[in-house]
Design a protein around this motif. Structure first.
Motif, PDB file in Angstrom:
ATOM      1  N   ILE A 164      49.278  32.750  49.122  1.00 30.36           N
ATOM      2  CA  ILE A 164      50.059  33.784  49.872  1.00 30.36           C
ATOM      3  C   ILE A 164      49.798  35.095  49.532  1.00 30.36           C
ATOM      4  O   ILE A 164      49.731  36.010  50.516  1.00 30.36           O
ATOM      5  N   ASN A 165      49.244  35.531  48.504  1.00 30.47           N
ATOM      6  CA  ASN A 165      49.022  36.948  48.059  1.00 30.47           C
ATOM      7  C   ASN A 165      47.770  37.126  47.363  1.00 30.47           C
ATOM      8  O   ASN A 165      47.675  36.468  46.126  1.00 30.47           O
ATOM      9  N   ASP A 166      46.625  37.512  47.728  1.00 29.77           N
ATOM     10  CA  ASP A 166      45.021  37.487  46.910  1.00 29.77           C
ATOM     11  C   ASP A 166      45.231  38.249  45.674  1.00 29.77           C
ATOM     12  O   ASP A 166      44.456  38.156  44.837  1.00 29.77           O
ATOM     13  N   GLU A 167      46.425  39.037  45.353  1.00 26.35           N
ATOM     14  CA  GLU A 167      46.488  39.884  44.211  1.00 26.35           C
ATOM     15  C   GLU A 167      47.465  39.405  43.302  1.00 26.35           C
ATOM     16  O   GLU A 167      47.903  40.238  42.157  1.00 26.35           O
ATOM     17  N   GLU A 168      48.227  38.236  43.512  1.00 30.69           N
ATOM     18  CA  GLU A 168      49.078  37.854  42.802  1.00 30.69           C
ATOM     19  C   GLU A 168      48.699  37.581  41.224  1.00 30.69           C
ATOM     20  O   GLU A 168      47.580  37.187  40.970  1.00 30.69           O
ATOM     21  N   SER A 179      39.370  31.907  30.623  1.00 30.02           N
ATOM     22  CA  SER A 179      41.012  31.875  30.525  1.00 30.02           C
ATOM     23  C   SER A 179      41.496  31.406  31.801  1.00 30.02           C
ATOM     24  O   SER A 179      40.988  31.414  32.899  1.00 30.02           O
ATOM     25  N   PRO A 180      42.705  30.913  31.435  1.00 23.43           N
ATOM     26  CA  PRO A 180      43.223  30.211  32.375  1.00 23.43           C
ATOM     27  C   PRO A 180      43.818  31.409  33.430  1.00 23.43           C
ATOM     28  O   PRO A 180      43.740  30.944  34.968  1.00 23.43           O
ATOM     29  N   GLU A 181      44.240  32.397  33.112  1.00 20.56           N
ATOM     30  CA  GLU A 181      44.401  33.542  34.143  1.00 20.56           C
ATOM     31  C   GLU A 181      43.501  33.805  35.143  1.00 20.56           C
ATOM     32  O   GLU A 181      43.828  33.977  36.343  1.00 20.56           O
ATOM     33  N   ARG A 182      42.325  34.068  34.386  1.00 25.83           N
ATOM     34  CA  ARG A 182      41.176  34.193  35.417  1.00 25.83           C
ATOM     35  C   ARG A 182      40.791  33.203  36.410  1.00 25.83           C
ATOM     36  O   ARG A 182      40.612  33.516  37.618  1.00 25.83           O
ATOM     37  N   MET A 183      41.027  32.044  35.801  1.00 25.09           N
ATOM     38  CA  MET A 183      40.772  30.797  36.771  1.00 25.09           C
ATOM     39  C   MET A 183      41.838  30.620  37.816  1.00 25.09           C
ATOM     40  O   MET A 183      41.134  30.338  38.992  1.00 25.09           O
ATOM     41  N   ILE A 184      43.024  30.807  37.525  1.00 24.29           N
ATOM     42  CA  ILE A 184      44.224  30.591  38.544  1.00 24.29           C
ATOM     43  C   ILE A 184      43.891  31.832  39.611  1.00 24.29           C
ATOM     44  O   ILE A 184      44.177  31.607  40.740  1.00 24.29           O
ATOM     45  N   HIS A 185      43.712  33.203  39.041  1.00 18.18           N
ATOM     46  CA  HIS A 185      43.317  34.194  39.936  1.00 18.18           C
ATOM     47  C   HIS A 185      42.108  33.967  41.018  1.00 18.18           C
ATOM     48  O   HIS A 185      42.550  34.088  42.319  1.00 18.18           O
ATOM     49  N   SER A 186      41.158  33.128  40.365  1.00 16.05           N
ATOM     50  CA  SER A 186      39.950  32.878  41.249  1.00 16.05           C
ATOM     51  C   SER A 186      40.442  31.934  42.378  1.00 16.05           C
ATOM     52  O   SER A 186      39.885  32.092  43.617  1.00 16.05           O
ATOM     53  N   VAL A 187      41.122  30.974  42.098  1.00 15.24           N
ATOM     54  CA  VAL A 187      41.501  29.754  43.010  1.00 15.24           C
ATOM     55  C   VAL A 187      42.529  30.372  44.050  1.00 15.24           C
ATOM     56  O   VAL A 187      42.269  30.083  45.119  1.00 15.24           O
ATOM     57  N   ASN A 188      43.450  31.350  43.496  1.00 17.20           N
ATOM     58  CA  ASN A 188      44.341  31.938  44.503  1.00 17.20           C
ATOM     59  C   ASN A 188      43.689  32.783  45.544  1.00 17.20           C
ATOM     60  O   ASN A 188      43.703  32.602  46.705  1.00 17.20           O
ATOM     61  N   ARG A 189      42.531  33.482  45.090  1.00 16.43           N
ATOM     62  CA  ARG A 189      41.904  34.319  45.863  1.00 16.43           C
ATOM     63  C   ARG A 189      41.184  33.422  46.960  1.00 16.43           C
ATOM     64  O   ARG A 189      41.048  33.645  48.172  1.00 16.43           O
ATOM     65  N   TRP A 190      40.411  32.514  46.776  1.00 16.47           N
ATOM     66  CA  TRP A 190      39.743  31.343  47.398  1.00 16.47           C
ATOM     67  C   TRP A 190      40.971  30.808  48.442  1.00 16.47           C
ATOM     68  O   TRP A 190      40.559  30.704  49.618  1.00 16.47           O
ATOM     69  N   ALA A 191      42.009  30.430  47.903  1.00 20.93           N
ATOM     70  CA  ALA A 191      42.842  29.880  48.837  1.00 20.93           C
ATOM     71  C   ALA A 191      43.428  31.010  49.900  1.00 20.93           C
ATOM     72  O   ALA A 191      43.711  30.558  51.031  1.00 20.93           O
TER      73      ALA A 191
END
Length: 163
Positions: A79-83, A11-23
């Motif tokens: 910015i926020n790892d839980e966004e 899912s795109p949501e999980r992918m973006i969440h994972s990339v955000n957490r990495w960033a």
């Protein structure tokens, strides 16, 4: 990388969440990046659009001569790892044109070489040309401005016509 993550998440949501957490984990001194993603479902004639702090993108509806602003809410990556990133859905029609671009296309130019309004006008007046020809017109304008002013931001544009 986003490409790697896209291959490993359903899912795109999980992918973006994972990339955000990495960033978030990799960012130093408050650094961040923006992202916009459009998933096109041709069978349903829908665009599923995500944004992580990126500028709005456009869908040009030639039949009505209007630009539909593609947007969704989300803070920049890192910015926020839980966004939580939620998409917006947009229906498209035959003849519509999807315009996706990096912020360097419209924000780098303080003298408005290509403002959002100028970008829209270039799309409108060159609609009869191919997507590639329109993108080349825009790239030429940006390239000439970059040479004259020594601009450094990226300037990526993708244009797709729905036939």
């Amino acid at each position: 990388s986003i490409r790697y993550e896209a291959l490993h998440f359903e899912s795109p949501e999980r992918m973006i969440h994972s990339v955000n957490r990495w960033a978030y984990n990799e960012s130093k001194n408050g650094m961040f990046c923006t992202l916009s993603q459009a998933f096109v479902k041709t069978g349903e004639k829908k665009i599923i659009f995500y944004s992580a702090g990126h500028n709005d993108q456009f869908l040009y509806r030639k039949a009505d001569d209007i630009f539909i602003c593609l947007n969704s809410k989300g803070k920049p990556l890192g910015i926020n790892d839980e966004e939580i990133y939620k998409p917006n859905e947009f229906n498209y029609r035959n003849g519509d044109m999807l315009i996706l671009f990096s912020d360097g296309v419209v924000e780098e130019f303080t003298e408005n070489v290509i403002s959002e309004e100028r970008l829209m006008e270039l799309i409108r007046t060159n609609y009869s040309k191919t997507s590639g020809e329109i993108a080349e017109i825009i790239r030429t304008i940006i390239s000439q401005a970059s040479e004259e002013r020594h601009l450094a931001d990226d300037s990526t544009i993708l244009i797709a016509k729905f036939l």
